[in-house]
Design an enzyme around this catalytic site. Structure first.
Site, short mmCIF file in Angstrom:
data_model
loop_
_atom_site.label_atom_id
_atom_site.label_comp_id
_atom_site.label_asym_id
_atom_site.label_seq_id
_atom_site.Cartn_x
_atom_site.Cartn_y
_atom_site.Cartn_z
N ARG A 267 -7.63 -9.96 0.93
CA ARG A 267 -7.16 -9.91 2.31
C ARG A 267 -8.26 -9.27 3.16
O ARG A 267 -8.71 -8.16 2.89
CB ARG A 267 -5.84 -9.16 2.44
N HIS A 271 -3.47 -4.00 5.29
CA HIS A 271 -2.25 -4.30 4.55
C HIS A 271 -1.16 -4.73 5.52
O HIS A 271 -0.48 -5.74 5.33
CB HIS A 271 -1.80 -3.08 3.76
N TYR A 280 -10.05 3.37 2.91
CA TYR A 280 -10.10 3.27 1.46
C TYR A 280 -11.03 2.17 0.93
O TYR A 280 -11.16 2.00 -0.28
CB TYR A 280 -8.69 3.08 0.88
#
Length: 376
Positions: A267, A271, A280
Site C-alpha cells: 500500500r 493504513h 514507521y
C-alpha cells in the site's frame, strides 16, 4: 480449467511466487497466461484505473471533511481487480475495508461512496452485486464467509466465496477457526490474504514466525499459494485456478477444496487517513514498490501486444474520471435520515433500540434537527 493447469498454479511450495508479468510488463511465464479476451483485458485495466482515481478522490474528500476515515488502496489494485475478474458474477465476495477494487469490479455504485459518508444504505447496495457488507473488525468476517460457502455447497450450488483480508488478520482467532472449518468441511472458499508488508505499523517480520503466509495452509490441510500481487494477470490466473478447485470438477478423486492465496503487494498510502506511515517506514521503501506498479505493468503489456494506444488510454481516463465524479455528485445529493441509525442494528429491534429510537424522535419533535446539529 483442466486439472493439469490447476495443479500447475496451485501445487507449489509456499515460498514459490507465481508471476506472469515482470515489473516491465514482459511475459515471463507464457504457459500461465490466462485465456482472456481483449475486452476483458481492457476491462481489467480500466477497473484498476478506476480504483486508483477513486482512491485519490476519496483521500482528498476526507481531507476536506466530506467523507469519514478512509482506507487507501493505491498499490493493491491488481490483487482486488484481478481476483474479482477471475470469478463469476454469481460468486460472492466478502471483504475487509481496503478492497475497493473488488466492489468497483462488480459495478461501481454511488451507494458505496455514501457508505464512506456515513450512510449504512451504501452497504445494502452491495448485496445486489453479491458483495457482503464491508467488515471493519479484523478477521471477523472470515468465519461468516466460510459458513456461507459451506451452506452454498450443501444447497447444491456451485457458488464460490472469495474472502479478502490483510496479513494482520492471520493473527486473529477468527482466521484460524474459519480456515480450519473450511478445510474440514470442504467449503468452496478462497481466502485472499493481501500481504502488503504492514499490519498498520507492524511489519510482516514481526507479525508471524512463518516463512510465508501461504505456508499456514498446510496446518489446515488445504492448498496455499503465493502470487505476485502487483501482477494482475498472475492474480487472475491463481484465482481462477483456486475457484476451479473450490467448485470441483465433479470427479470423485478431486473433491472441492478451499485455497489460501497470499498476494505479495504494497500500500503506497497510509493504513487509513488517520494514520501517519512516515512514523514507521521510509519513503525509499514506498518508491521501490512504485517501480512495480500494477497499473503501469498492465499498461506496458497491453501496449506491447497492441491492445492499448494513447487514444484508447485517454478514453479510459475520461470514462474513469466521469464515473467517479458522477458517483460522488449523486452520493452528496441526498440528505440522510437520522432514523437510519436504528435500521440495521438488528433484524428485529430490541427494546433498547426501540427506546433509543423513541428518544431521538422526541428530541427532533421538540427541538428540530437544526438545534441538534448546531455546533457549540
Amino acid at each position: 480449467m483442466d486439472r493439469d493447469r490447476v495443479d500447475a498454479l496451485l501445487d507449489r511450495e509456499p515460498t514459490d511466487t507465481v508471476q506472469v508479468l515482470d515489473e516491465d510488463g514482459e511475459v515471463v511465464a507464457p504457459d500461465l497466461l490466462p485465456a482472456i479476451s481483449d475486452d476483458e483485458l481492457l476491462g481489467l485495466y480500466r477497473d484498476m484505473r478506476l480504483v486508483r482515481h477513486f482512491d485519490e478522490r476519496m483521500v482528498s474528500l476526507q481531507r476536506q471533511g466530506r467523507v469519514g476515515t478512509y482506507a487507501p488502496a493505491a498499490g493493491q489494485e491488481a490483487t482486488q481487480v484481478g481476483s474479482t475478474h477471475a470469478l463469476r458474477d454469481s460468486d460472492t465476495i466478502s471483504y475487509q475495508y481496503r478492497e475497493h477494487g473488488a466492489v468497483a469490479s462488480r459495478g461501481f455504485t454511488p451507494g458505496y461512496v455514501r457508505y464512506w459518508m456515513g450512510h449504512e444504505s451504501g452497504n445494502a447496495a452491495l448485496a445486489d452485486v453479491n458483495v457482503f457488507p464491508l467488515n471493519i473488525s479484523i478477521a471477523g468476517h472470515i468465519p461468516h464467509a466460510t459458513g456461507y460457502a459451506w451452506a452454498a455447497r450443501l444447497s447444491g450450488s456451485d457458488e464460490v466465496v472469495a474472502c479478502h483480508f490483510g496479513d494482520g488478520a492471520t493473527s486473529e482467532g477468527d482466521f484460524h477457526e474459519g480456515v480450519n472449518f473450511a478445510g474440514v468441511f470442504d467449503a468452496p472458499a478462497l481466502f485472499m490474504c493481501h500481504n502488503n508488508g504492514w499490519a498498520i505499523s507492524t511489519p510482516a517480520s514481526e507479525q508471524t514466525a512463518s516463512e510465508t503466509y501461504a505456508g499456514k495452509a498446510s496446518a489446515y490441510g488445504i492448498d496455499g499459494v503465493r502470487v505476485d500481487g502487483m501482477d494482475p494477470l498472475a492474480v487472475y490466473a491463481v484465482t481462477e485456478a483456486a475457484a476451479t478447485a473450490a467448485r470441483g470438477p465433479g470427479r470423485e478423486e478431486w473433491r472441492p477444496r478451499p485455497t489460501l492465496v497470499e498476494t505479495i503487494c504494497y500500500r503506497y498510502g497510509a493504513h487509513t487517513t488517520a494514520d501517519d506511515p512516515d512514523a514507521y517506514r521510509d519513503e525509499s521503501e514506498v518508491e521501490e514498490w512504485r517501480e512495480k506498479d500494477p497499473i503501469d505493468r498492465m499498461a506496458a503489456y497491453l501496449r506491447e501486444t497492441g491492445r492499448l494506444d494513447d487514444e484508447r488510454d485517454d478514453a479510459i481516463e475520461a470514462e474513469v474520471r466521469a464515473t467517479v465524479a458522477d458517483a460522488i455528485d449523486e452520493a452528496e445529493g441526498g440528505d440522510g435520515d437520522p432514523m437510519d441509525l436504528f435500521t440495521d442494528a438488528y433484524a428485529e429491534p430490541t427494546p433498547r433500540v426501540e427506546e433509543a429510537r423513541a428518544y431521538l424522535e422526541d428530541l427532533l419533535d421538540r427541538h428540530g434537527a437544526d438545534a441538534l446539529l448546531r455546533e457549540e
